[in-house]
Design an enzyme around this catalytic site. Structure first.
Site, PDB file in Angstrom:
ATOM      1  N   THR A 167       7.048   3.548  -4.967  1.00  9.62           N
ATOM      2  CA  THR A 167       5.863   3.844  -4.162  1.00  9.62           C
ATOM      3  C   THR A 167       5.969   2.927  -2.970  1.00  9.62           C
ATOM      4  OG1 THR A 167       4.583   4.199  -6.169  1.00  9.62           O
ATOM      5  CG2 THR A 167       3.314   3.673  -4.204  1.00  9.62           C
ATOM      6  N   ARG A 195       1.131  15.922 -12.804  1.00 10.86           N
ATOM      7  CA  ARG A 195       0.948  14.530 -13.247  1.00 10.86           C
ATOM      8  C   ARG A 195       0.529  13.654 -12.046  1.00 10.86           C
ATOM      9  NH1 ARG A 195       3.486   9.527 -11.414  1.00 10.86           N
ATOM     10  NH2 ARG A 195       3.393   8.032 -13.114  1.00 10.86           N
ATOM     11  N   GLY A 219       5.634   1.016  -9.846  1.00  7.63           N
ATOM     12  CA  GLY A 219       6.198   1.048 -11.194  1.00  7.63           C
ATOM     13  C   GLY A 219       5.463   2.062 -12.046  1.00  7.63           C
TER      14      GLY A 219
END
Ligand code: ASP
Length: 309
Positions: A167, A195, A219
């Protein structure tokens, strides 16, 4: 108080722009949005925006969020397909709507309504890797019925994709002593369609409160959603803990999680004095992040502190 900007290494294409804007007195939300847009458009960053990894069906679904630490207005989009700058659409959710989050088709509808730039986010190299995975992992029978097949077993492979997940996260304390956060991601490679990771979930993937500080995570979003990590760090600071101890507490919260996909998390945090801490939990390699402080000519890379759970 001295202004500060912390981004992770994925922020490379945009950190300089955000730092320049902060140095020139721009507000944090504008500076962060401008920097993240550069990351989203850069196809060498394989986990954010165009060039990000696709889901199980080979479709790139993007998540992004921003939060204003003065007003606690946030804007988030999740599972968004076909647009170049999810961060700008998230910003416009914050600016224009009485809502905090839009997902899927509703997010795409709003993006069209505001004239957001469209984009084919699946670049040829990602498509190639996905096709190789498909050929190696989907049975003959399922290939014939694709995509109307059960995906639950296949999505277990989201744990170990070829290139993993990441990210970009940006945290700023600007000249006006205002604290802001923004994040953007394509989430896990080969994730189940629909998701959402932690990035669009305010309080999990990012949080900001100009009175105390801000935090953002990368993460395994499944972990920081369960522990409410970013909100927890800011709340621990509100309850009187130092930045250092607040992050320690949040790591201890992650340590308590049982079952599910426990993997790695990197926590980025700043406080209202301009202090910061970046810690990677269970990292398998040395990571770096970008740091810029008011008065610095340019951002510089620093090593991330490593901790094992
Ligand atoms: N936190 C992101 C997610 O779970 C991915 C990452 O940063 O690695 O979608």
């Amino acid at each position: 108080m001295a202004g500060i900007l912390v981004t992770n290494s994925e922020g490379t294409p945009g950190v300089g722009r955000t730092a320049e804007m902060l140095a020139a007195g721009a507000g944090g939300l504008d500076a962060i949005e401008a920097g993240i847009r550069l990351v989203e458009a850069d196809t060498s960053i394989r986990t954010v925006g165009r060039g990000g990894w696709p889901n199980l069906l080979g479709e790139v679904e993007l998540d992004a969020a921003m939060i204003d630490g003065n007003t606690f207005r946030s804007g988030a989009v999740g599972a968004l397909k076909g647009f170049l700058h999810p961060i700008t659409i998230a910003r416009q959710v914050l600016e224009q709507l009485p809502h905090e989050m839009l997902v899927g088709e509703g997010a795409a509808r709003f993006a069209r309504e505001i004239g957001a730039a469209t984009s084919d986010n699946l670049i040829p190299d990602s498509e190639r890797v996905w096709r190789e995975w498909f050929a190696a992992n989907v049975s003959e029978e399922d290939r014939e019925k694709w995509p109307d097949v059960p995906l639950a077993d296949l999505c277990q492979q989201a744990i170990d994709p070829e290139k993993g997940m990441d990210t970009t996260v940006f945290l700023s304390l600007d000249e006006q002593a205002e604290i802001m956060a923004g994040v953007s991601t394509s989430g896990w490679a080969w994730k189940y369609p629909g998701r959402l990771g932690d990035s669009p979930i305010i309080g999990a993937g990012c949080y900001a409160d100009s009175r105390f500080g801000a935090a953002a995570c990368t993460g395994a979003g499944e972990m920081t959603i369960r522990a409410g990590t970013s909100r927890a760090i800011v709340l621990y600071m509100k309850m009187g803990l130092s930045l250092e101890k607040a992050v320690d507490e949040a790591i201890d919260d992650l340590r308590q999680l049982r079952g599910g996909l426990i993997q790695r998390v990197t926590i980025h945090a700043i406080d209202k004095t301009g202090a910061h801490r970046v810690v990677a939990v269970n990292a398998t390699e040395q990571l770096t992040y970008w740091l810029w402080r008011e008065g610095d000519d340019a951002p510089h890379a620093e090593p991330v502190e490593l901790v094992a759970l």
